[in-house]
Design a protein around this motif. Sequence first.
Motif: not given
Lengths: 333, 333
Positions: A312-325
């Motif tokens: 349901r979520m693109a791995p790339g977008a999830a990774a970026r969100q985690l790192v940004e957080t």
Amino acid sequence: MSVSPSDPSALAKGVLAGERRALARAITLIESTRPDHREAAEALMHDLLPHTGRSVRIGITGVPGAGKSTFIESFGLHVLAEGKRPAVLAVDPSSPRSGGSILGDKTRMEELSRDARAFIRPSPSGCTLGGVARRTREAMLVCEAAGFDVIVVETVGVGQSETAVADMVDMFLLVLVPGGGDELQGIKKGIVELADAIVVNKADGDLAKAAARAARDYKNALHLLAPSSPHWTVPVLTCSAMERSGIDDVWTMVAGYRDTMDKAGALAERRSAQAHAWMWSEVSETMLQALRDDPRVERLLPDMERAVAEGRMAPGAAARQLVETFRLPLARP
Amino acid sequence: MSVSPSDPSALAKGVLAGERRALARAITLIESTRPDHREAAEALMHDLLPHTGRSVRIGITGVPGAGKSTFIESFGLHVLAEGKRPAVLAVDPSSPRSGGSILGDKTRMEELSRDARAFIRPSPSGCTLGGVARRTREAMLVCEAAGFDVIVVETVGVGQSETAVADMVDMFLLVLVPGGGDELQGIKKGIVELADAIVVNKADGDLAKAAARAARDYKNALHLLAPSSPHWTVPVLTCSAMERSGIDDVWTMVAGYRDTMDKAGALAERRSAQAHAWMWSEVSETMLQALRDDPRVERLLPDMERAVAEGRMAPGAAARQLVETFRLPLARP
């Protein structure tokens, strides 16, 4: 066992003098996860580093039931008979802690563990393979500084532990039993190709013929795989750890390997590449741990991992969100 | 080719409508390293994600001289003849950039590239394998959303590219030539064991018999390796890409694999595990890149890497120092 992180240089002197108590305390210090202990452990490693590198570092893995412990005990006793001192370390990320020692490890190598010239250390506790691997790498160096000539690192084959062990040793040895390939159901992909040598154990009694056949089959099969090194053709030996036969050939082969690789410059090259990779894997491990420990990441993570796994979520977008957080400055009260 | 990051949702609509121009522009957007493009790329992926997953994703590697390109072209043409649409992507972290396209890629698959129903995309530029792998994973999903049924990801066998490709596909196919194992000098350890299927190419003319023999030998050898999956026995086929014979069997095998793994639930499981691992590898990649880009780390790094490789500094201590330097707050003027 008490740890005295206050004086790592005294501890280093004890290790270098070959004091058994100092060796055990040094490894306990290395295994500690307390931040002040880590600093002391680094000071200790700094003092010991110039005295490391003289052993042969052997990683040993095998299918379940291959008789790995019996093999290591026989091999260790043979090393002693050669006038050299063996140390045995284990990498088992799943091992439960019981006061710093696992009873099983001592009892399964009874004769070897009774010999004062040998040293056997069970796997450190620790939930991640990264943690266990780091401490084993350092324990290996401590044992070298303490004067051990042969370091055996045993892997139980959980998770990625074989790869981690292959990445820290000079030679990776795979112990098999005669069984026509069926035994390999229990081993992970890529392990056979990682091996620098294969030993078919249990070449005794009724199985002697089957062991010879298995060795021949493996020799043929290895021919079709990528070579371990341009300087080395992976040998396949048979032995009986129980009857202690063929162990001398294994030792001769190990010593020959070390010699060949050393003369070709390949040993120094391998160790240098391993040290480089070790540094980067620790950097990566430390940073990922810090990210995972961040309370804001912790809140996000479970839902996100589920969404990614379910597509349901693109791995790339999830990774970026985690790192940004993680990299956001913490809010001030 | 111009990129319009301003309207990713229009671009997504174009991709879903099967517009070739939109497909090419979408992949160019994904390959861009500009931060604003990355944001648009994520929006695009978000829109496309629900429309992905319906293809069979095949990774192809092979020894140098195995005729991989000819094989992919023959295979692609056969896929077309089956009424399905193939897309070919390449993973080559070393490939030089020449205006977004490598001439060689088009000329070496001339007939396939002339067919409007097929799509061939050379490797994106980018110095790290991580970057190339991420963009290829996303390009694979874009191609699926655009309606392609068979995605072929070709690896040139540089660095760790085979492992990266094996980690993003449903099926990893190794192309060999008859040569009695000597040809494997050019392949890295562990690759044979990664394969879900082996194809011995050049089974034509004088080599036909040798190809059959090689296939038989590999079948025997695979018996002694760990199985690829409990649901699948790794097959060894022969074919002649040049004469286009045996390619139909390869296609039947691929289709059978997808079907078997799908029914066993193993396909969904593999893809879900891949998505999870992809997320974490991107987290790790992003964090390491940020660390490497930190000017304070940049100053420390060269000496430190040398000291670690030469055994003058403990890798653990070096790692801690790098991470601490990176995590220090930047000094204010």
